[in-house]
Structures are given as C-alpha cells and as structure tokens.
Design an enzyme around this catalytic site. Structure first.
Site, PDB file in Angstrom:
ATOM      1  CG  HIS A  54      -2.267  -0.975   0.982  1.00 30.11           C
ATOM      2  ND1 HIS A  54      -3.187  -0.717   1.720  1.00 30.11           N
ATOM      3  CD2 HIS A  54      -2.279  -1.954   0.630  1.00 30.11           C
ATOM      4  CE1 HIS A  54      -3.870  -1.717   1.479  1.00 30.11           C
ATOM      5  NE2 HIS A  54      -3.394  -2.795   0.831  1.00 30.11           N
ATOM      6  CD  GLU A  56      -1.802   4.638   3.054  1.00 25.64           C
ATOM      7  OE1 GLU A  56      -3.104   5.063   3.094  1.00 25.64           O
ATOM      8  OE2 GLU A  56      -1.680   3.824   2.199  1.00 25.64           O
ATOM      9  CB  CYS A  83      -6.920  -0.055   4.703  1.00 25.45           C
ATOM     10  SG  CYS A  83      -5.085  -0.711   4.723  1.00 25.45           S
ATOM     11  CB  CYS A  86      -2.374   2.373   5.640  1.00 22.56           C
ATOM     12  SG  CYS A  86      -1.779   1.329   4.278  1.00 22.56           S
TER      13      CYS A  86
END
Length: 159
Positions: A54, A56, A83, A86
């Site tokens: 992801h 992040e 999410c 993250c």
C-alpha cells in the site's frame, strides 16, 4: 486546512490517477516536512502482487531508507482515509497528522478493496470483535517459554 494542504492533497490525487493510468490501484501517499516531500509512493499491490504494498507502507519504508526512523514533524497526505493496516503503520510511524482526500464512505461509492475475509465496510469492525468472532480464524498456540524473547528484549533495553 491551508492552501499548502490543498496543494499536497491534490498532488496525492494526481499521483493516484497516474498510478491507475499505469495499471495500479488509486492510492498515493506523500510524506511532507516543512513544505517539502521527503518520501512518496503509490499503491503497488497490482504491480507486485504484494498485498502489503500500500502507498502508506511503501512511503514509510522509503522514509526509513533515508534514516527517518519516525515521522514526527511530518504530515502524511493520502488519497483515502487509511485502511486498518496502513492506519496501524501510521500510528507506529507517528506522523504529526494524516490529511486524506476522500473519506472511506466516498471511496466506497466507487471502489471496493475487499476479499474473502472482509469488505471496505466491515474491515474496521473486525478489530473490535473478540478474537474468536473475527472472520480470520486465529488460535493461541503453545510453546515452552514463548515469552522469553520478550523478557530478554526488555532486560536488554531497560533504562
């Protein structure tokens, strides 16, 4: 929110759109200190097959490669509210704040990033459930003196 915040928020959108244009997912993260981007990344799950890739997570890793061991003094600008994975990583990394372009509800109107264990709408709720009621089955295993590494670490790092 400042004009600078709006500029970096818009830039996350541009990076996310570019990632979509290149076959990736619609997420980007900019780590900004004093108006300068110190690290940026887009989601690379589609490109790599790594479900942890992801934006992040990748941006935090890029910052770490530069010797930035925590994100104090840094703002994280992201395409959508993070999410749970993250968000957890951001809590560990400790930015001063997270600025997101769209809410999870806005994202959910156009995009679903779930799997057989969760959906965008249920993912956060999974963490509040007792362990034995979560979709992901978890069992408490047994090993002799399993807490020894934790006790050892604490003994070595006691002040």
């Amino acid at each position: 929110m400042t004009e600078r915040d709006d500029t970096f928020t818009a830039l996350t959108y541009e990076r996310a759109q570019q990632n979509v244009d290149e076959g990736g997912k619609p997420f980007a993260c900019l780590l900004v200190r004093d108006g300068e981007i110190v690290a940026e990344a887009t989601n690379h799950v589609a490109q790599t097959g790594d479900p942890t890739a992801h934006a992040e997570i990748l941006a935090i890793r890029l910052a770490a490669e530069q010797g930035i061991t925590d994100l104090r003094g840094i703002d994280a600008y992201v395409t959508a509210y993070p999410c749970p994975m993250c968000l957890g990583a951001l809590y560990y990394a400790q930015p001063d704040r997270v600025v997101y372009a769209v809410s999870r509800e806005q994202e959910g109107e156009h995009y679903e990033d779930g799997n057989r264990l969760m959906t965008l709408g249920t993912f956060y709720d999974e963490y509040a459930k007792p362990i034995d009621e979560r979709t992901l089955r978890s069992e408490h295993g047994h090993a002799e003196d399993a807490t020894a590494p934790f006790a050892d670490w604490t003994a070595r790092h006691a002040s």
